[in-house]
Write a protein that holds these residues in place. Structure first.
Motif, mmCIF file in Angstrom:
data_model
loop_
_atom_site.group_PDB
_atom_site.id
_atom_site.type_symbol
_atom_site.label_atom_id
_atom_site.label_comp_id
_atom_site.label_asym_id
_atom_site.label_seq_id
_atom_site.Cartn_x
_atom_site.Cartn_y
_atom_site.Cartn_z
ATOM 1 N N ILE A 158 62.392 -25.360 107.327
ATOM 2 C CA ILE A 158 61.554 -27.110 107.959
ATOM 3 C C ILE A 158 60.650 -27.790 106.577
ATOM 4 O O ILE A 158 60.625 -28.776 106.705
ATOM 5 C CB ILE A 158 60.798 -26.450 108.907
ATOM 6 N N ALA A 159 59.624 -26.247 106.469
ATOM 7 C CA ALA A 159 58.521 -26.160 105.483
ATOM 8 C C ALA A 159 58.302 -25.762 104.523
ATOM 9 O O ALA A 159 58.963 -24.074 104.946
ATOM 10 C CB ALA A 159 57.530 -26.828 106.085
ATOM 11 N N GLN A 160 57.561 -25.664 102.545
ATOM 12 C CA GLN A 160 57.631 -24.388 102.364
ATOM 13 C C GLN A 160 55.869 -24.449 101.565
ATOM 14 O O GLN A 160 55.319 -25.482 101.730
ATOM 15 C CB GLN A 160 58.838 -23.735 101.055
ATOM 16 N N GLN A 173 49.186 -32.646 109.463
ATOM 17 C CA GLN A 173 48.161 -33.361 109.363
ATOM 18 C C GLN A 173 46.921 -34.190 110.263
ATOM 19 O O GLN A 173 47.827 -35.206 110.983
ATOM 20 C CB GLN A 173 48.686 -34.513 107.970
ATOM 21 N N PRO A 174 45.884 -33.546 110.746
ATOM 22 C CA PRO A 174 45.056 -33.703 111.776
ATOM 23 C C PRO A 174 43.948 -35.402 111.382
ATOM 24 O O PRO A 174 44.418 -35.807 110.047
ATOM 25 C CB PRO A 174 43.648 -33.168 111.336
ATOM 26 N N LEU A 187 52.682 -29.535 107.808
ATOM 27 C CA LEU A 187 53.740 -29.427 108.866
ATOM 28 C C LEU A 187 53.885 -30.878 108.649
ATOM 29 O O LEU A 187 53.928 -32.024 108.299
ATOM 30 C CB LEU A 187 53.896 -28.917 109.526
ATOM 31 N N PRO A 188 55.404 -30.962 108.250
ATOM 32 C CA PRO A 188 55.869 -32.147 108.502
ATOM 33 C C PRO A 188 55.910 -32.640 110.173
ATOM 34 O O PRO A 188 55.654 -31.891 110.993
ATOM 35 C CB PRO A 188 57.375 -32.449 107.667
ATOM 36 N N ASP A 190 57.393 -34.544 111.932
ATOM 37 C CA ASP A 190 58.452 -33.929 112.435
ATOM 38 C C ASP A 190 59.194 -33.280 112.672
ATOM 39 O O ASP A 190 60.111 -32.575 114.022
ATOM 40 C CB ASP A 190 60.005 -34.612 112.609
ATOM 41 N N ALA A 191 57.950 -31.841 112.599
ATOM 42 C CA ALA A 191 57.967 -30.372 112.680
ATOM 43 C C ALA A 191 58.935 -30.238 114.293
ATOM 44 O O ALA A 191 58.103 -30.626 114.397
ATOM 45 C CB ALA A 191 58.100 -29.458 111.984
ATOM 46 N N PRO A 192 59.440 -29.216 114.073
ATOM 47 C CA PRO A 192 59.403 -28.939 115.652
ATOM 48 C C PRO A 192 57.860 -27.305 115.797
ATOM 49 O O PRO A 192 57.628 -26.903 116.561
ATOM 50 C CB PRO A 192 60.827 -27.673 115.734
ATOM 51 N N VAL A 193 57.555 -26.971 114.494
ATOM 52 C CA VAL A 193 56.531 -26.176 115.140
ATOM 53 C C VAL A 193 54.780 -27.333 114.877
ATOM 54 O O VAL A 193 55.076 -28.146 113.975
ATOM 55 C CB VAL A 193 55.965 -24.867 113.745
ATOM 56 N N GLU A 194 54.007 -26.581 115.753
ATOM 57 C CA GLU A 194 53.250 -27.156 115.789
ATOM 58 C C GLU A 194 51.904 -26.647 114.264
ATOM 59 O O GLU A 194 50.803 -26.821 113.925
ATOM 60 C CB GLU A 194 52.417 -27.970 116.744
ATOM 61 N N GLN A 195 51.629 -25.271 114.558
ATOM 62 C CA GLN A 195 51.227 -24.751 114.393
ATOM 63 C C GLN A 195 51.947 -23.621 113.523
ATOM 64 O O GLN A 195 52.775 -22.484 114.169
ATOM 65 C CB GLN A 195 49.682 -24.589 115.039
#
Length: 238
Positions: A158-160, A173-174, A187-188, A190-195
Motif C-alpha cells: 500500500i505504501a513504503q 495527511q492531516p 499514507l495515501p 484511499d489506503a485502508p490503513v489510517e495510522q
C-alpha cells in the motif's frame, strides 16, 4: 516543509557542530537556554509592557477594593464587574505577545522531539509495528540504509517509507500538515490503513536513573523553566 520545520536545517547544523565536543544532555541544556532567552525577550518586545504593568496594578487594586468591601452582596456588583474587567484587560494584553513569542519555541520543540525523542533500532532488530485498523501486514527491511517500512502485501504494498528520521507514527495527511510535516511522508488517502505506529527505542539522553529520566524532556524542560524564570525576574518583564 511545514512552517515550524523551516528552522530545522539551522538547528541541525548547529547541533552537529556542537556534537563534536558536547554530549547530548549538554547540547539540550544549551538549546533550552537559547529557547528561553529568545522566547522571553521576544515576548517583551512584542507586548505592550507599560500597558500590561498598568493593567496588573489596576487588577490588583480592584481585588483589594473588593476584598475590603464590607457591605451587602447586592451592592458589590460594580466592584465585581471592575475586578473582572481589569482581569480580562490584563489577559487580553498578554495573550497576543505570548502567542507570537512561543512560535520559535514550538519550532524548537518539534525539532527536538524528532531529533532527540527516539532512535532507530540497531541493525537486525525490527521494532514492533501496529496498524489502525489492526491486521494489516507490515514489513521492516534494514538490509539497506535507511531502513524501509512497507505496509500491505510484499508484492504490492500500500505504501513504503524510507526511515530517514526516528519518527514513530505515520498517518494520512492531516489538514494542519502545513504547520509541521511528517518527515517520513503520509499514507495515501484511499489506503485502508489510517495510522501506523512504530515502537522505536527512546533515545537515552541521560544513561542512568529510572526510565522516566532518560528522555530529552527531563533535561530541556527544567532548564527552560529555571532560565525563563530568571530572565522574567532580571529583565522585569510584565
Amino acid at each position: 516543509m511545514g512552517l515550524f520545520d523551516l528552522p530545522a536545517p539551522l538547528f541541525n547544523s548547529l547541533d552537529a557542530a556542537m556534537a563534536g565536543f558536547m554530549p547530548a544532555a549538554l547540547r539540550l541544556a544549551i538549546w533550552a537556554v537559547l529557547g528561553s532567552v529568545l522566547t522571553m525577550f521576544l515576548y517583551k518586545l512584542c507586548s505592550p509592557q507599560a500597558r500590561i504593568g498598568q493593567a496588573k496594578r489596576d487588577a490588583k487594586a480592584a481585588r483589594q477594593r473588593l476584598n475590603a468591601f464590607d457591605g451587602d452582596f447586592a451592592d458589590a456588583g460594580p466592584l465585581i464587574k471592575k475586578q473582572f474587567t481589569t482581569a480580562f484587560r490584563h489577559v487580553g494584553l498578554v495573550v497576543p505577545g505570548t502567542l507570537l513569542a512561543i512560535l520559535p519555541l514550538l519550532a524548537l520543540l518539534l525539532w527536538a522531539e524528532t531529533h532527540y525523542g527516539h532512535t532507530l533500532p540497531a541493525p537486525g532488530e525490527a521494532p514492533t509495528i501496529t496498524t489502525v485498523p489492526e491486521g494489516v501486514a507490515t514489513h521492516w527491511d534494514d538490509r539497506t540504509q535507511p531502513a524501509k517500512l512497507s505496509v500491505g502485501d510484499a508484492g504490492a504494498p500500500i505504501a513504503q517509507f524510507d526511515m530517514t528520521a526516528p519518527v514513530g507514527i505515520v498517518t494520512k495527511q492531516p489538514w494542519w500538515h502545513w504547520l509541521a510535516e511528517n518527515p517520513l511522508g503520509y499514507l495515501p488517502e484511499d489506503a485502508p490503513v489510517e495510522q501506523i505506529r512504530i515502537d522505536l527505542p527512546v533515545l537515552e539522553v541521560i544513561p542512568f536513573g529510572p526510565a522516566w529520566m532518560h528522555s530529552w524532556l527531563f533535561v530541556f524542560i527544567p532548564v527552560m523553566f529555571i532560565v525563563s524564570l530568571a530572565i522574567y525576574k532580571w529583565a522585569k518583564i510584565e
